[in-house]
Design a protein around this motif. Sequence first.
Motif, short mmCIF file in Angstrom:
data_model
loop_
_atom_site.label_atom_id
_atom_site.label_comp_id
_atom_site.label_asym_id
_atom_site.label_seq_id
_atom_site.Cartn_x
_atom_site.Cartn_y
_atom_site.Cartn_z
N THR A 20 0.83 -1.14 -0.13
CA THR A 20 0.03 0.10 -0.02
C THR A 20 0.80 1.45 -0.05
O THR A 20 1.76 1.31 0.87
N ILE A 21 0.66 2.22 -0.80
CA ILE A 21 1.17 3.35 -0.78
C ILE A 21 0.16 4.54 -0.36
O ILE A 21 -1.15 4.40 -0.59
N ALA A 22 0.61 5.58 0.00
CA ALA A 22 -0.31 6.58 0.42
C ALA A 22 -0.13 7.92 -0.42
O ALA A 22 1.14 8.24 -0.63
N PRO A 78 4.33 2.98 9.32
CA PRO A 78 4.88 1.55 8.51
C PRO A 78 3.71 0.41 8.77
O PRO A 78 3.85 -0.49 7.95
N GLU A 79 2.92 0.62 9.60
CA GLU A 79 2.03 -0.38 9.95
C GLU A 79 0.94 -0.66 8.95
O GLU A 79 0.39 -1.61 8.64
N GLY A 83 4.86 3.40 1.43
CA GLY A 83 5.41 4.49 0.99
C GLY A 83 4.73 5.55 0.91
O GLY A 83 3.36 5.49 0.84
N LEU A 84 5.24 6.83 0.69
CA LEU A 84 4.12 7.98 0.71
C LEU A 84 4.60 8.99 -0.32
O LEU A 84 6.00 9.38 -0.48
N ILE A 85 3.57 9.78 -0.96
CA ILE A 85 4.00 10.70 -1.86
C ILE A 85 3.28 11.88 -1.15
O ILE A 85 2.01 11.90 -0.85
N LEU A 86 3.97 13.18 -0.88
CA LEU A 86 3.37 14.28 -0.45
C LEU A 86 3.16 15.50 -1.53
O LEU A 86 4.13 15.52 -2.37
N ILE A 87 2.10 16.07 -1.71
CA ILE A 87 1.61 16.95 -2.53
C ILE A 87 2.19 18.29 -2.04
O ILE A 87 1.38 19.04 -1.29
N PRO A 109 9.92 5.92 9.78
CA PRO A 109 10.73 5.52 8.59
C PRO A 109 10.15 5.25 7.34
O PRO A 109 10.56 4.49 6.32
N VAL A 110 8.79 5.69 6.96
CA VAL A 110 8.27 5.48 5.76
C VAL A 110 8.89 6.11 4.79
O VAL A 110 9.17 7.26 4.82
N PRO A 111 9.37 5.49 3.55
CA PRO A 111 9.82 6.15 2.59
C PRO A 111 8.78 7.24 1.86
O PRO A 111 7.69 6.78 1.63
N VAL A 112 9.55 8.43 1.63
CA VAL A 112 8.82 9.54 1.20
C VAL A 112 9.39 10.18 -0.06
O VAL A 112 10.42 10.32 -0.22
N VAL A 113 8.35 10.52 -0.97
CA VAL A 113 8.68 11.39 -2.08
C VAL A 113 7.98 12.65 -2.15
O VAL A 113 6.76 12.48 -1.70
#
Length: 814
Positions: A20-22, A78-79, A83-87, A109-113
């Motif tokens: 799942t990504i957010a 992380p639960e 991964g996460l994308i921030l606008i 520690p969630v990978p973020v872009v």
Amino acid sequence: MGEKRDSEKEKPENRGRERTIALLGTELYYEIPVTIFRETKRLAQKYNYNLLYFSGETFHNPLEFYASANILYNFITPEIIDGLILISNLLGSFTACRLYRERCLQFHPVPVVSLGMAIAGIPSVVLDNSKGMYDAVCHLIKDHQYTRIAFLSGPREHSDVIERFAGFTRAMEEHGLPVDKDLILQGDYQHRSGISAVKELIDKRGKKPGRDVQAVVCCNDYMATGMVLEFQTRGIRIPEDIAVTGFDDSIISGYLTPSISTVCQSFETMAARAVELLMKLLEGNTVPDVVRVDSQFIPRRSCGCPDRTISNNGHSVSEDLKEHLKTTPREFLEYLNRKLIDLEEPVLMAWKKPLFYLREKDTWGRKSGPADFVRDFGQLESILMEETVYSTFIIHQYQKTIYNTGIALIKTLDLSELLEIIIINLPRTGVRKCCLCLYENPGNTTDVLPPWSRLILAFNQTGSTKLPPEGLKFETARLLPEEIISRQEWVSWVIYDLYYKKEQIGYIMLDSWDIDERIYSNLTRQISSTLKGALLYKQSQEHVRKLAQANETIRELYEKVKDENLRIKAEMDVARDIQTALLPYALSEIHQDFQFAASMMPAKEVGGDYYDITLDKEGVLWLGIGDVSGHGLKPGLIMILAQTVHTTITTNLDVTPAEAMIMINRVLVKNVMNRMQDSNYMTCVLLKYRGKGFFDFAGMHLDLLIYRQTTKSCERIMTNGMWLNVFDDITDRTKTLDFKLEIGDVLVLYTDGITESRNENRQMLLTEGLVDLVIRHGEKEVEQMKQGILEDVIAWNKGPQSDDITLVLVRRIH
């Protein structure tokens, strides 16, 4: 979310759920977040990832009301996501880059872009803002020979604004043109700031379009739109008198009259690059710090160029539309209204570009008919008109459903009925799956999630899920109960926080067909309001039930209450006796220089008025008078506390009146405000005798009155300080002042029970009335003077005594 796919079973990091990504952004009510969401949704499905879109709000939004939505940020763990994308260009609109970065790092520690803003230490996809603005300004200079160019900025510390201003200054400098500070305007990305900028430029700075300023480049299209409309309201022509350009290539930029020249940034491309970066991060690959996406300047009519924009959605509408385009605007609108009412089922999703100019029907008066008005937009063809009108039909159909849903919602206060209305009506708007969760014991904070929530509604294409009457309890941080999460199909949820003002309620999760996601905002606002009403009604029904039980208990305990009343009355008598015992006595013996007379008459058994006449450890005379807000036992106890503190200070310390007031306030704040959680405040003034008739005083109370024997007049001295138990520290607001009593003069201290007493016409006595009474009785001995004043006050007052009455007289005799 759900079972692991076969290809993932050997990867322990998936922890028994699907990947799942957010995507974290703002509400899906305008095109930038909608475009990014749709492209991310498409790619998430392609890469076999679930997608969660959290609809939050900007960091440090000046409108505090919207900050409630930011509780959703706490789900980024992380639960539940990989991964996460921030606008970021939306979320960071009102925040300095440094502060925004600190907030982003909290998702570790969630990978973020980051999308739209370069953040140090976080892989970022950004637009080449500087080049886009550079090209726009160069076009104005080279193609149109404009030299006096203004710049309308966005939020000062936003990285996009900084880069766009750099592109502006580079273009000006390369062409040998000065950057005039008087032509730099401040905006906030909102439509209204474009209007304000015109007022600033013309009304305040006195700039004349065409002479002092020839063009304005704006940092986004919304501000450019506001500018264009305000210029037109003033009769200033675009581009004949002044040119305007925007940035972003929003839908409205191409459909305004004239169409707005702008810089196009492809949010689809930026979203795609962000997803690619996140996929590489999740695979453990190295990624670049920053990926830049090109921007392109699009010249249109607002800068003086022809409009080359054309669109074709590949569908047509009924033939009679073309005939009605030849009618008058009024006839065309009547036709359009009939079509909107008659349209039942949409056969094609056609949301591309709303018909903005149909809403601005007043501008049609300049044209002979709708068809001429449309042709005058530039290169727009009849197919574009057909597309747009058809889109209007589709939008209206969903808006009508949302409206009807809202009407149905506000007609009920029953929670079960409300949930049934949601289950019936939401699928009609295109929502195919929905979960509604209520926080247990919510507060007003956005810092942490309430530990527990209850799922009270869940439905999908096959129907609604049967839940216990009280809902299904689960840990909020898990987002949904495990047994509800889909295990068989790709999942895409849009998550909105439900709140009323600053009060948290819960959150709603929606999944839809390919429709316009903008309906979510209206839906969730309606649901929030009606849900709050239903919950209040449920609470009131519970209160009614408890009241019925309480009434029964009251009847059973009636006899016991009689005895309890006797006990309470006895306790009140004790409190009154304590209060009376603390008042000064033997007044004639307190100080050889003065005669004293005093009286306090509580409105109830225990009063909130305070007065004191005492000597400190050095034998110095102190006077005090005050009034605690409210009536009864609690103000009386606060008064006793203040009197005790005052006595303790003067008995042990050598202080000024101001220092004593500050100390008393500290004790009241600590004990009354902080420990008792009580907001009763106290007016008070303390007076210290220096000798030879001089008094120092400090505090805030009613005016001090002095009867001057030599002139037979009354002088008013204003107190100037701060109420007690309002602020933690009143040092800066408390000063010691002084006055002098001559021999024979009388100092009059009193409370508002005297000045606010009313006669039969409901007129207050006021300070002026008391002054008259003081002068009338001023030549009497102080005890007779006190008695005469109180008798006149009682005679003036009609009806029961409503407030405590205190009067203190001090005559200097030596």
